[in-house]
Every structure is written in C-alpha cells, then in structure tokens.
Design a protein around this motif. Structure first.
Motif, PDB file in Angstrom:
ATOM      1  N   ILE A 126       0.855  -1.181   0.000  1.00 15.07           N
ATOM      2  CA  ILE A 126       0.000   0.000   0.000  1.00 15.07           C
ATOM      3  C   ILE A 126       0.895   1.237   0.000  1.00 15.07           C
ATOM      4  CG2 ILE A 126      -0.188   0.117   2.532  1.00 15.07           C
ATOM      5  CD1 ILE A 126      -3.177   0.930   2.065  1.00 15.07           C
ATOM      6  N   PRO A 159      -3.121  -0.314  -3.597  1.00  9.97           N
ATOM      7  CA  PRO A 159      -3.988   0.669  -2.931  1.00  9.97           C
ATOM      8  C   PRO A 159      -3.229   1.937  -2.554  1.00  9.97           C
ATOM      9  CG  PRO A 159      -4.332  -1.518  -2.019  1.00  9.97           C
ATOM     10  CD  PRO A 159      -3.130  -1.617  -2.906  1.00  9.97           C
ATOM     11  N   THR A 211      -9.255   6.922   0.041  1.00 11.90           N
ATOM     12  CA  THR A 211      -8.489   5.748  -0.351  1.00 11.90           C
ATOM     13  C   THR A 211      -8.925   5.317  -1.744  1.00 11.90           C
ATOM     14  OG1 THR A 211      -8.228   4.996   1.938  1.00 11.90           O
ATOM     15  CG2 THR A 211      -7.973   3.332   0.217  1.00 11.90           C
ATOM     16  N   ASP A 271      -8.354   2.203  -4.600  1.00 12.36           N
ATOM     17  CA  ASP A 271      -7.882   0.825  -4.678  1.00 12.36           C
ATOM     18  C   ASP A 271      -8.137   0.273  -6.072  1.00 12.36           C
ATOM     19  OD1 ASP A 271      -7.145  -1.798  -4.318  1.00 12.36           O
ATOM     20  OD2 ASP A 271      -8.205  -2.049  -2.419  1.00 12.36           O
ATOM     21  N   ARG A 315      -7.473  -2.419  -7.318  1.00 16.89           N
ATOM     22  CA  ARG A 315      -7.869  -3.831  -7.347  1.00 16.89           C
ATOM     23  C   ARG A 315      -9.388  -3.977  -7.412  1.00 16.89           C
ATOM     24  NH1 ARG A 315      -5.139  -5.710  -1.887  1.00 16.89           N
ATOM     25  NH2 ARG A 315      -6.516  -3.971  -1.275  1.00 16.89           N
ATOM     26  N   SER A 326     -13.687   1.164  -7.783  1.00 16.59           N
ATOM     27  CA  SER A 326     -12.978   2.251  -7.099  1.00 16.59           C
ATOM     28  C   SER A 326     -12.524   3.325  -8.072  1.00 16.59           C
ATOM     29  CB  SER A 326     -11.752   1.701  -6.357  1.00 16.59           C
ATOM     30  OG  SER A 326     -10.974   2.767  -5.820  1.00 16.59           O
ATOM     31  N   VAL A 339      -6.678  -1.710   5.467  1.00 23.96           N
ATOM     32  CA  VAL A 339      -6.540  -2.324   4.143  1.00 23.96           C
ATOM     33  C   VAL A 339      -5.687  -3.585   4.236  1.00 23.96           C
ATOM     34  CG1 VAL A 339      -5.515  -2.042   1.851  1.00 23.96           C
ATOM     35  CG2 VAL A 339      -6.909  -0.215   2.809  1.00 23.96           C
ATOM     36  N   VAL A 341     -12.660   3.901   0.333  1.00 24.56           N
ATOM     37  CA  VAL A 341     -12.840   3.771  -1.113  1.00 24.56           C
ATOM     38  C   VAL A 341     -14.244   4.249  -1.480  1.00 24.56           C
ATOM     39  CG1 VAL A 341     -13.076   2.134  -3.027  1.00 24.56           C
ATOM     40  CG2 VAL A 341     -11.184   1.897  -1.405  1.00 24.56           C
TER      41      VAL A 341
END
Length: 261
Positions: free
Chosen positions: A126, A150, A165, A167, A169, A173, A216, A225
């Motif tokens: 992160i 992230p 935040t 992210d 992935r 997001s 996270v 997110v």
C-alpha cells in the motif's frame, strides 16, 4: 522472509492489537510482513509513519528529498530539534528506530519521479501519498493504478484537510484523477510555506492515513474507497462526499493494469 510466529516480546508489544477480535494474531502477522511506501515525510508522513511503525509494519519505505528546517518542527513530529539540517528520511529513520527497532526502514532521499515510483510502488502492499505537490500526486496515482496497489491520499492546508483511499484492485474504485483530472491544471496551488497550517490538522489526517493502511492490510472494516472526507478544523466539522469511478478518466479509464506480485 515471512514471519509466521510471534515471539514473546512481540506478543507483549502488540498485545492490545491482538486483543481486538477484528485483528488478532492473523492480522498482526500481516502487519509484520507488510511493506508500506510513504511518499513525503513532513506533516502528514510524520504521524503516519510513527503509527505504522508502532503497529509493527515490517517494512516502511520513506521517500522525500527535503532536509529538516526549523519551520518544520511546529508540526512534523517525526523530526526532533537536533535533526535540523539532516535529510528528512534519515531523521525519520532514526526516530522510527527508537520507536520500534524491529521495523526495517528504507530511506530514499530523492524526489518522487516516475522512475523511482515504478520501482518502489511495485514492491509495496500500500502507498501513502503525504505530499503537497499536485504533479507528484498524479505521478503516484498513475503508478498505483498501473501496479494495482492501494493508495491512501491525504492533504492539509490552513484549517482544511481531506483524505480518501483509492484501490485499483476494486473495479468500482475511482482513482485520484477521477476527482482531480490530470487535464485540469491547478494554477492556484499553494503551499503551507505561504498560507500556513494548523499543527494538529496534519496529525489528524496523517493518523487517519495510518488507520486506513492498517485496515486495508488487515482486510477489516470499511475503508474510504468511494468516499472523500473533508475536515474544517476551525469548527471541527467533517463532510463526506461520495465519489465514483469516471469512465472517461485519463488514468484508470484507459491504463492497462498489470498484476501485482
């Protein structure tokens, strides 16, 4: 090397985390084996790094090209008075070593350009954006989107702070550029050196960045997110705005994602 067993000292040091059902031994193992990249070791990066080190994050990589100045000491709690003139990353490494000698700290005394970030973002679990530069923020964001890492972004100026935040992935997001598009230059960007900053504000936002990173990594709770939180520290009022991914975003809308690890 992956730590699989906590020794007696670690069980005591991290006992108050382990007592939390949502964290326990499993999440503490994740902390010990995690690598967090912190870009910017000033007002935001100081409390963030200290809380992450105290929590037992195994590896912290600090990136900053500045040296410690007297004007920093009003808010940058990572740096003591006798560190004036030292690089911020070396000052930070020394402080964190006193706080928790088990943590491995990489001190990168350099500007966060694309080449450096491509190297270090790909190694991190992160990233914390603790910078105060609009262009650098976008370089960090692009690297995080590309490597699907992230990103916790914080900002603070005068009495105003914000945090979110991102992210990559998560297909739903947004990325930083979804909110602050790269094709809209902020000519009025200002710094705390000219506008000033309320000292505890960076502590609040930086500590929240650390909290986001830990949650996270531990995969507990609900991260920021899809939400942008903004604080007016003059009246201690929080406002939360829902944010979504933009299909026409020039970064996450078109960049080909690569696998992480």
């Amino acid at each position: 090397m992956i730590n699989s067993i906590l020794n007696d000292d670690q069980l005591l040091r991290y006992s108050r985390h382990i007592l939390l059902d949502e964290i326990g031994i499993e999440a503490q193992h994740r902390f010990l084996n995690a690598h967090v990249l912190i870009v910017g070791v000033g007002g935001l990066g100081s409390p963030a790094a200290m809380y992450l080190a105290a929590a037992g994050i195994g590896t912290l990589t600090l990136v900053d090209a500045d040296t410690v100045e007297l004007t920093n000491l009003q808010r940058q709690i990572l740096h003591p008075s006798d560190s004036i003139g030292q690089t911020k990353v070396e000052s930070g490494r020394a402080t964190l070593a006193h706080l928790n000698p088990e943590v491995c700290v990489n001190a990168i005394n350099s500007h966060a350009d694309d080449t450096l970030l491509q190297k270090w973002v790909s190694r991190a679990h992160i990233v914390l954006d603790c910078t105060d530069n609009y262009i650098t923020r976008h370089i960090i964001n692009r690297a995080c989107v590309q490597h699907r890492v992230p990103l916790v972004s914080g900002a603070a100026l005068r009495f105003d702070g914000q945090i979110s935040t991102f992210d990559a992935r998560d297909p739903a997001s947004p990325c930083y550029a979804c909110i602050f598009p790269t094709d809209r230059l902020f000519f009025n960007e200002v710094a705390c050196s000219t506008m000033g900053i309320f000292s505890p504000l960076v502590g609040i936002i930086g500590a929240m960045q650390a909290a986001e990173a830990l949650r996270v990594i531990a995969e507990v709770g609900c991260t920021l997110v899809g939400r942008l939180m903004m604080l007016d520290a003059m009246i201690m009022h929080w406002q939360t705005i829902r944010i979504g991914r933009q299909a026409d975003c020039l970064v996450c809308g078109s960049m080909r994602l690569v696998s992480h690890f």
